[in-house]
Design a protein around this motif. Structure first.
Motif, PDB file in Angstrom:
ATOM      1  N   GLY A  89       0.817  -1.214   0.000  1.00  0.00           N
ATOM      2  CA  GLY A  89       0.000   0.000   0.000  1.00  0.00           C
ATOM      3  C   GLY A  89       0.849   1.261   0.000  1.00  0.00           C
ATOM      4  O   GLY A  89       0.666   2.166  -0.826  1.00  0.00           O
ATOM      5  N   PHE A  90       1.807   1.323   0.914  1.00  0.00           N
ATOM      6  CA  PHE A  90       2.670   2.505   0.992  1.00  0.00           C
ATOM      7  C   PHE A  90       3.634   2.577  -0.189  1.00  0.00           C
ATOM      8  O   PHE A  90       4.028   3.662  -0.619  1.00  0.00           O
ATOM      9  CB  PHE A  90       3.439   2.513   2.312  1.00  0.00           C
ATOM     10  CG  PHE A  90       2.651   3.074   3.464  1.00  0.00           C
ATOM     11  CD1 PHE A  90       2.488   4.447   3.593  1.00  0.00           C
ATOM     12  CD2 PHE A  90       2.079   2.250   4.407  1.00  0.00           C
ATOM     13  CE1 PHE A  90       1.760   4.980   4.645  1.00  0.00           C
ATOM     14  CE2 PHE A  90       1.351   2.766   5.468  1.00  0.00           C
ATOM     15  CZ  PHE A  90       1.183   4.134   5.591  1.00  0.00           C
ATOM     16  N   GLN A  91       4.023   1.435  -0.723  1.00  0.00           N
ATOM     17  CA  GLN A  91       4.885   1.433  -1.900  1.00  0.00           C
ATOM     18  C   GLN A  91       4.237   2.207  -3.046  1.00  0.00           C
ATOM     19  O   GLN A  91       4.896   3.009  -3.719  1.00  0.00           O
ATOM     20  CB  GLN A  91       5.155  -0.008  -2.330  1.00  0.00           C
ATOM     21  CG  GLN A  91       5.969  -0.103  -3.627  1.00  0.00           C
ATOM     22  CD  GLN A  91       5.993  -1.517  -4.192  1.00  0.00           C
ATOM     23  OE1 GLN A  91       5.191  -2.364  -3.810  1.00  0.00           O
ATOM     24  NE2 GLN A  91       6.913  -1.785  -5.093  1.00  0.00           N
ATOM     25  N   TYR A  92       2.951   1.989  -3.255  1.00  0.00           N
ATOM     26  CA  TYR A  92       2.295   2.657  -4.371  1.00  0.00           C
ATOM     27  C   TYR A  92       2.019   4.131  -4.082  1.00  0.00           C
ATOM     28  O   TYR A  92       1.874   4.931  -5.011  1.00  0.00           O
ATOM     29  CB  TYR A  92       1.020   1.920  -4.749  1.00  0.00           C
ATOM     30  CG  TYR A  92       1.315   0.755  -5.668  1.00  0.00           C
ATOM     31  CD1 TYR A  92       1.564   0.953  -7.013  1.00  0.00           C
ATOM     32  CD2 TYR A  92       1.387  -0.550  -5.165  1.00  0.00           C
ATOM     33  CE1 TYR A  92       1.868  -0.103  -7.848  1.00  0.00           C
ATOM     34  CE2 TYR A  92       1.691  -1.608  -5.999  1.00  0.00           C
ATOM     35  CZ  TYR A  92       1.929  -1.378  -7.335  1.00  0.00           C
ATOM     36  OH  TYR A  92       2.241  -2.425  -8.168  1.00  0.00           O
ATOM     37  N   MET A  93       1.955   4.509  -2.823  1.00  0.00           N
ATOM     38  CA  MET A  93       1.875   5.939  -2.510  1.00  0.00           C
ATOM     39  C   MET A  93       3.167   6.631  -2.905  1.00  0.00           C
ATOM     40  O   MET A  93       3.159   7.737  -3.469  1.00  0.00           O
ATOM     41  CB  MET A  93       1.608   6.134  -1.008  1.00  0.00           C
ATOM     42  CG  MET A  93       0.270   5.615  -0.531  1.00  0.00           C
ATOM     43  SD  MET A  93       0.071   5.868   1.248  1.00  0.00           S
ATOM     44  CE  MET A  93      -0.915   4.408   1.666  1.00  0.00           C
ATOM     45  N   ILE A  94       4.294   5.978  -2.612  1.00  0.00           N
ATOM     46  CA  ILE A  94       5.593   6.543  -2.979  1.00  0.00           C
ATOM     47  C   ILE A  94       5.767   6.550  -4.495  1.00  0.00           C
ATOM     48  O   ILE A  94       6.250   7.531  -5.079  1.00  0.00           O
ATOM     49  CB  ILE A  94       6.723   5.751  -2.296  1.00  0.00           C
ATOM     50  CG1 ILE A  94       6.685   5.993  -0.787  1.00  0.00           C
ATOM     51  CG2 ILE A  94       8.085   6.147  -2.871  1.00  0.00           C
ATOM     52  CD1 ILE A  94       7.699   5.188  -0.003  1.00  0.00           C
ATOM     53  N   GLU A  95       5.363   5.457  -5.158  1.00  0.00           N
ATOM     54  CA  GLU A  95       5.498   5.396  -6.616  1.00  0.00           C
ATOM     55  C   GLU A  95       4.667   6.472  -7.304  1.00  0.00           C
ATOM     56  O   GLU A  95       5.080   7.038  -8.318  1.00  0.00           O
ATOM     57  CB  GLU A  95       5.085   4.004  -7.117  1.00  0.00           C
ATOM     58  CG  GLU A  95       6.109   2.932  -6.844  1.00  0.00           C
ATOM     59  CD  GLU A  95       5.843   1.655  -7.624  1.00  0.00           C
ATOM     60  OE1 GLU A  95       5.008   1.688  -8.552  1.00  0.00           O
ATOM     61  OE2 GLU A  95       6.493   0.643  -7.301  1.00  0.00           O
ATOM     62  N   THR A  96       3.484   6.754  -6.763  1.00  0.00           N
ATOM     63  CA  THR A  96       2.628   7.791  -7.355  1.00  0.00           C
ATOM     64  C   THR A  96       3.291   9.154  -7.242  1.00  0.00           C
ATOM     65  O   THR A  96       3.299   9.937  -8.201  1.00  0.00           O
ATOM     66  CB  THR A  96       1.257   7.814  -6.657  1.00  0.00           C
ATOM     67  OG1 THR A  96       0.652   6.520  -6.765  1.00  0.00           O
ATOM     68  CG2 THR A  96       0.337   8.849  -7.298  1.00  0.00           C
ATOM     69  N   ALA A 149       6.082   9.736  -9.865  1.00  0.00           N
ATOM     70  CA  ALA A 149       5.627   9.383 -11.216  1.00  0.00           C
ATOM     71  C   ALA A 149       6.660   9.796 -12.271  1.00  0.00           C
ATOM     72  O   ALA A 149       7.213  10.901 -12.206  1.00  0.00           O
ATOM     73  CB  ALA A 149       4.295  10.064 -11.515  1.00  0.00           C
ATOM     74  N   PRO A 150       6.921   8.932 -13.231  1.00  0.00           N
ATOM     75  CA  PRO A 150       7.964   9.208 -14.232  1.00  0.00           C
ATOM     76  C   PRO A 150       7.676  10.405 -15.130  1.00  0.00           C
ATOM     77  O   PRO A 150       8.588  10.911 -15.784  1.00  0.00           O
ATOM     78  CB  PRO A 150       8.012   7.906 -15.043  1.00  0.00           C
ATOM     79  CG  PRO A 150       6.700   7.242 -14.812  1.00  0.00           C
ATOM     80  CD  PRO A 150       6.307   7.613 -13.428  1.00  0.00           C
ATOM     81  N   ASP A 151       6.411  10.844 -15.183  1.00  0.00           N
ATOM     82  CA  ASP A 151       6.114  12.001 -16.031  1.00  0.00           C
ATOM     83  C   ASP A 151       6.398  13.318 -15.336  1.00  0.00           C
ATOM     84  O   ASP A 151       6.182  14.395 -15.914  1.00  0.00           O
ATOM     85  CB  ASP A 151       4.656  11.954 -16.512  1.00  0.00           C
ATOM     86  CG  ASP A 151       3.657  12.174 -15.372  1.00  0.00           C
ATOM     87  OD1 ASP A 151       4.065  12.112 -14.187  1.00  0.00           O
ATOM     88  OD2 ASP A 151       2.469  12.399 -15.663  1.00  0.00           O
ATOM     89  N   GLY A 152       6.885  13.272 -14.092  1.00  0.00           N
ATOM     90  CA  GLY A 152       7.223  14.493 -13.356  1.00  0.00           C
ATOM     91  C   GLY A 152       6.040  15.188 -12.715  1.00  0.00           C
ATOM     92  O   GLY A 152       6.201  16.272 -12.151  1.00  0.00           O
ATOM     93  N   LEU A 186      -4.211   6.023 -14.017  1.00  0.00           N
ATOM     94  CA  LEU A 186      -3.390   7.228 -14.122  1.00  0.00           C
ATOM     95  C   LEU A 186      -2.796   7.290 -15.523  1.00  0.00           C
ATOM     96  O   LEU A 186      -2.185   6.327 -15.985  1.00  0.00           O
ATOM     97  CB  LEU A 186      -2.289   7.219 -13.053  1.00  0.00           C
ATOM     98  CG  LEU A 186      -2.786   7.229 -11.602  1.00  0.00           C
ATOM     99  CD1 LEU A 186      -1.620   7.223 -10.630  1.00  0.00           C
ATOM    100  CD2 LEU A 186      -3.701   8.428 -11.331  1.00  0.00           C
ATOM    101  N   PRO A 187      -2.951   8.417 -16.214  1.00  0.00           N
ATOM    102  CA  PRO A 187      -2.561   8.501 -17.625  1.00  0.00           C
ATOM    103  C   PRO A 187      -1.119   8.179 -17.935  1.00  0.00           C
ATOM    104  O   PRO A 187      -0.800   7.766 -19.053  1.00  0.00           O
ATOM    105  CB  PRO A 187      -2.888   9.970 -17.979  1.00  0.00           C
ATOM    106  CG  PRO A 187      -3.960  10.357 -17.013  1.00  0.00           C
ATOM    107  CD  PRO A 187      -3.623   9.639 -15.742  1.00  0.00           C
ATOM    108  N   TYR A 188      -0.211   8.355 -16.969  1.00  0.00           N
ATOM    109  CA  TYR A 188       1.196   8.107 -17.262  1.00  0.00           C
ATOM    110  C   TYR A 188       1.554   6.626 -17.286  1.00  0.00           C
ATOM    111  O   TYR A 188       2.643   6.248 -17.686  1.00  0.00           O
ATOM    112  CB  TYR A 188       2.098   8.846 -16.262  1.00  0.00           C
ATOM    113  CG  TYR A 188       2.055   8.286 -14.843  1.00  0.00           C
ATOM    114  CD1 TYR A 188       2.847   7.191 -14.485  1.00  0.00           C
ATOM    115  CD2 TYR A 188       1.264   8.884 -13.860  1.00  0.00           C
ATOM    116  CE1 TYR A 188       2.823   6.685 -13.198  1.00  0.00           C
ATOM    117  CE2 TYR A 188       1.228   8.389 -12.580  1.00  0.00           C
ATOM    118  CZ  TYR A 188       2.016   7.287 -12.248  1.00  0.00           C
ATOM    119  OH  TYR A 188       1.978   6.802 -10.964  1.00  0.00           O
ATOM    120  N   GLN A 189       0.636   5.770 -16.838  1.00  0.00           N
ATOM    121  CA  GLN A 189       0.937   4.330 -16.765  1.00  0.00           C
ATOM    122  C   GLN A 189       0.961   3.683 -18.149  1.00  0.00           C
ATOM    123  O   GLN A 189       0.161   4.024 -19.001  1.00  0.00           O
ATOM    124  CB  GLN A 189      -0.093   3.632 -15.873  1.00  0.00           C
ATOM    125  CG  GLN A 189       0.031   4.030 -14.400  1.00  0.00           C
ATOM    126  CD  GLN A 189      -0.986   3.299 -13.549  1.00  0.00           C
ATOM    127  OE1 GLN A 189      -2.084   3.788 -13.299  1.00  0.00           O
ATOM    128  NE2 GLN A 189      -0.632   2.097 -13.125  1.00  0.00           N
TER     129      GLN A 189
END
Length: 266
Positions: A118-125, A128-131, A263-266
């Motif tokens: 759960g927290f991993q995906y909060m950090i990944e969001t 986000a690679p699109d900045g 999320l559009p950047y995915q």
């Protein structure tokens, strides 16, 4: 109520500030919250937090939430790591001669996955690679929080039909619907800030998904606490309970939004 408002204001302000600042403040906060959350989880399950097996669980949570991409350990295969954790927890049942039995081992692994991912995906969001991680993070948090507020106030004003009384007796169908509508509306407002990033249709879908899944996440935590016979997972936040009481929706919403590739950047 006064204590609840004061705690909410201070904690909310600090959280938003860390989210705006980004790395390392946000990541550091997420790591801290995840470790405190796991501590609450194992205490809620009647386990000692500082024995070798519990410390193994803390390390498991750290595997998911720490930004290992900057270190060689980032090459560890996640599925193999999960298997390794499973093996070690099961081995603990043998070494401790069932003082750590199969039920406790299963609970510890469940906590690692539930909280760590759960927290991993909060950090990944946020990263986000699109900045635009700040925008996506605020969008999801706003959808979750507005859903909670919408469900609360709609339920108080119009709530008559119990949603799931055996699990959470105060929640109503009318409140749940109100939360979904408010979350979709708030998510749609984000289009005004960045129309080039977020189409209106996708914004509404994100709001709907965040609200529905967030309310399920809330019910999951309520069901778990009811089994354990506790009102709150902890007392670190006066008037609000523990960390897991506050992040129950987050832990489910962030991975699920990524699962649906909303999320559009995915």
């Amino acid at each position: 109520m006064k204590q609840r408002v004061i705690t909410g204001f201070i904690a909310g302000t600090g959280f938003i500030l860390c989210c705006i600042l980004g790395e390392p403040w946000y990541n550091g906060l997420m790591i801290l919250l995840s470790l405190v959350g796991y501590y609450e989880f194992i205490r809620m399950n009647g386990l000692k937090p500082w024995n070798i097996t519990s410390l193994l669980g803390f390390l498991g949570v750290l595997y998911f939430v720490f930004p290992w991409s900057k270190f060689p350990l980032s090459d560890i295969n996640p599925s193999m790591f999960i298997w390794l954790m499973l093996f070690l927890f099961l081995t603990a049942t043998v070494i401790t001669k069932n003082k750590i039995d199969i039920d406790k081992a299963a609970n510890m692994l469940l906590g690692v996955l539930y909280i760590g991912i759960g927290f991993q995906y909060m950090i990944e969001t946020r990263s986000a690679p699109d900045g635009n991680g700040l925008f996506w993070s605020l969008l999801l948090f706003a959808a979750i929080w507005s859903s909670d507020a919408g469900a609360y106030f709609t339920g108080r004003r119009f709530g008559k039909t119990k949603l799931w009384p055996d699990i959470s007796p105060n929640k109503t169908v009318e409140g749940a619907i109100g939360g979904i509508v408010v979350a979709a509306a708030v998510s749609a407002l984000f289009v005004l800030f960045a129309p080039e990033l977020l189409p209106i249709g996708r914004a509404i879908w994100i709001g709907l998904a965040a609200s529905v899944i967030g309310q399920i996440g809330d019910l999951i935590q309520s069901a778990y606490k009811r089994v354990r016979g506790v009102k709150d997972t902890g007392s670190i936040l006066p008037g609000h309970g523990g960390i897991l009481d506050r992040v129950d929706s987050w832990l489910i919403v962030f991975p699920f939004i990524h699962l649906l590739s909303l999320l559009p950047y995915q």
